[in-house]
Design a protein around this motif. Structure first.
Motif, PDB file in Angstrom:
ATOM      1  N   GLU A   1      -0.949 -29.727  12.527  1.00  0.00           N
ATOM      2  CA  GLU A   1      -1.424 -30.713  12.150  1.00  0.00           C
ATOM      3  C   GLU A   1      -2.973 -31.011  10.828  1.00  0.00           C
ATOM      4  O   GLU A   1      -3.180 -32.668  11.032  1.00  0.00           O
ATOM      5  CB  GLU A   1      -3.316 -30.165  14.043  1.00  0.00           C
ATOM      6  CG  GLU A   1      -4.097 -31.455  13.927  1.00  0.00           C
ATOM      7  CD  GLU A   1      -5.265 -31.672  14.774  1.00  0.00           C
ATOM      8  OE1 GLU A   1      -6.099 -32.302  15.139  1.00  0.00           O
ATOM      9  OE2 GLU A   1      -5.303 -29.969  14.865  1.00  0.00           O
TER      10      GLU A   1
ATOM     11  N   GLU B   1      -3.362 -23.500   4.371  1.00  0.00           N
ATOM     12  CA  GLU B   1      -1.641 -24.838   5.280  1.00  0.00           C
ATOM     13  C   GLU B   1      -2.119 -26.068   3.584  1.00  0.00           C
ATOM     14  O   GLU B   1      -0.903 -26.615   4.698  1.00  0.00           O
ATOM     15  CB  GLU B   1      -3.016 -24.566   5.982  1.00  0.00           C
ATOM     16  CG  GLU B   1      -2.311 -23.839   7.521  1.00  0.00           C
ATOM     17  CD  GLU B   1      -3.471 -22.577   7.562  1.00  0.00           C
ATOM     18  OE1 GLU B   1      -4.649 -22.724   6.355  1.00  0.00           O
ATOM     19  OE2 GLU B   1      -2.876 -21.621   8.237  1.00  0.00           O
TER      20      GLU B   1
ATOM     21  N   SER C   1      -7.410 -23.989  12.696  1.00  0.00           N
ATOM     22  CA  SER C   1      -6.237 -25.034  13.063  1.00  0.00           C
ATOM     23  C   SER C   1      -5.646 -24.836  12.763  1.00  0.00           C
ATOM     24  O   SER C   1      -4.725 -23.757  11.814  1.00  0.00           O
ATOM     25  CB  SER C   1      -7.263 -26.168  11.940  1.00  0.00           C
ATOM     26  OG  SER C   1      -8.609 -25.852  12.174  1.00  0.00           O
ATOM     27  N   SER C   2      -4.504 -25.495  13.298  1.00  0.00           N
ATOM     28  CA  SER C   2      -3.409 -25.391  13.520  1.00  0.00           C
ATOM     29  C   SER C   2      -2.607 -26.125  11.926  1.00  0.00           C
ATOM     30  O   SER C   2      -3.202 -27.290  11.533  1.00  0.00           O
ATOM     31  CB  SER C   2      -2.661 -26.455  14.531  1.00  0.00           C
ATOM     32  OG  SER C   2      -1.590 -27.158  14.183  1.00  0.00           O
TER      33      SER C   2
END
Length: 298
Positions: free
Chosen positions: A140, A13, A136-137
């Motif tokens: 975010e 990410e 986890s996003s």
């Protein structure tokens, strides 16, 4: 009492970001510089360092920062050692945030290496802990990183000091650095270095140390380790990497790698696999020895 351990990992990410969570007791980082910028929080103990020709101590709760290419050291500033969470990121990430903030400079100048900013510290800790969880996003994570970098620039960036006039010594030091980088895999001698750079040995050594904060041989080892990280990221085997960058064998690479990076090459390669939870399959480093985690299911 702390127990020495280190965990390294990456996240899909946040490309261009490497993460380290570590406790160090006897670790002493020699003079070195990163091609990334370093940003993290001291959770326990204290980290002492020499940065920009001055000594500093980063206590519990403070934020540590190092500019790309800035020579610094690192060692325990507390008898118990120190525990910290560090983020090493590509300079382009900070450049993009700086541009979005409307700043003219391409890369912000952060003059201090120890920042006392509780809000920034809490944001970084939250981001770091979320990055240990593969669920986890992405939104975010990316939001927290952008917000933290923006806070860093808005609160702590200042005008870069005017560069001093270039001296002959600086030109020589840059020339020597280029030779070392071009010939990093060779066993180059001081005599060869002086002859190729057209300078006396003493003048070469003095000006190089004044410019880069370390002697040529220290810079060479550091550059070899930096190049080794690049090769390991590309998928090259550790033993093959060792000889490719100029070390005698894998054990020599391992010793230098751990001294400068804080983990072994094997742990570094393991951490390059994204979406690994930090608590899974990661053995602590105790007194410099890796403990293999037993598989409880067998």
């Amino acid at each position: 009492m702390f127990r020495e351990e280190a965990t390294f990992w990456t996240s899909e990410e946040l490309p261009g970001v490497e993460l380290l969570r570590a406790v160090y007791l006897d670790q002493s980082f020699p003079p070195h510089a990163h091609d990334t910028f370093a940003l993290g929080v001291i959770e326990e103990g204290a980290l002492a360092m020499r940065y920009r020709k001055s000594h500093f101590v980063a206590p519990r709760g403070s934020v540590g920062f190092a500019l790309p290419g800035e020579t610094h050291t690192g060692y325990a500033g507390d008898r118990r050692g120190w525990r910290y969470r560090m983020l090493y990121a590509d300079p382009s990430l900070l450049c993009r945030v700086t541009e979005e903030l409307g700043r003219r400079t391409a890369f912000p100048f952060i003059p201090e290496c120890v920042l006392f900013d509780d809000e920034l510290a809490l944001e970084l800790l939250r981001l770091h802990r979320l990055l240990e969880d593969s669920s986890s996003s992405p939104l975010e994570l990316q939001t927290l990183l952008t917000w933290s970098l923006a806070r860093l620039v808005l609160r702590h960036a200042s005008d870069r000091p005017s560069p001093r006039r270039t001296r002959d010594g600086t030109t020589l030091a840059q020339r020597v650095r280029q030779i070392l980088e071009n010939r990093h895999a060779e066993r180059i001698s001081l005599e060869e270095l002086a002859e190729e750079s057209h300078a006396s040995r003493w003048y070469l050594l003095r000006t190089f140390r004044e410019t880069f904060g370390m002697p040529p041989h220290t810079f060479l080892v550091q550059f070899r380790v930096r190049r080794a990280r690049e090769l390991l990221r590309s998928g090259k085997e550790i033993a093959e990497t060792a000889t490719a960058v100029g070390f005698c064998d894998q054990s020599h690479l391992t010793r230098a790698f751990h001294r400068i990076v804080g983990i072994s090459p094997g742990r570094y390669v393991e951490g390059l696999r994204p979406h690994r939870k930090a608590e899974e399959d990661r053995a602590p480093i105790v007194s410099g020895t890796l403990r293999k985690k037993r598989n409880q299911s067998r």
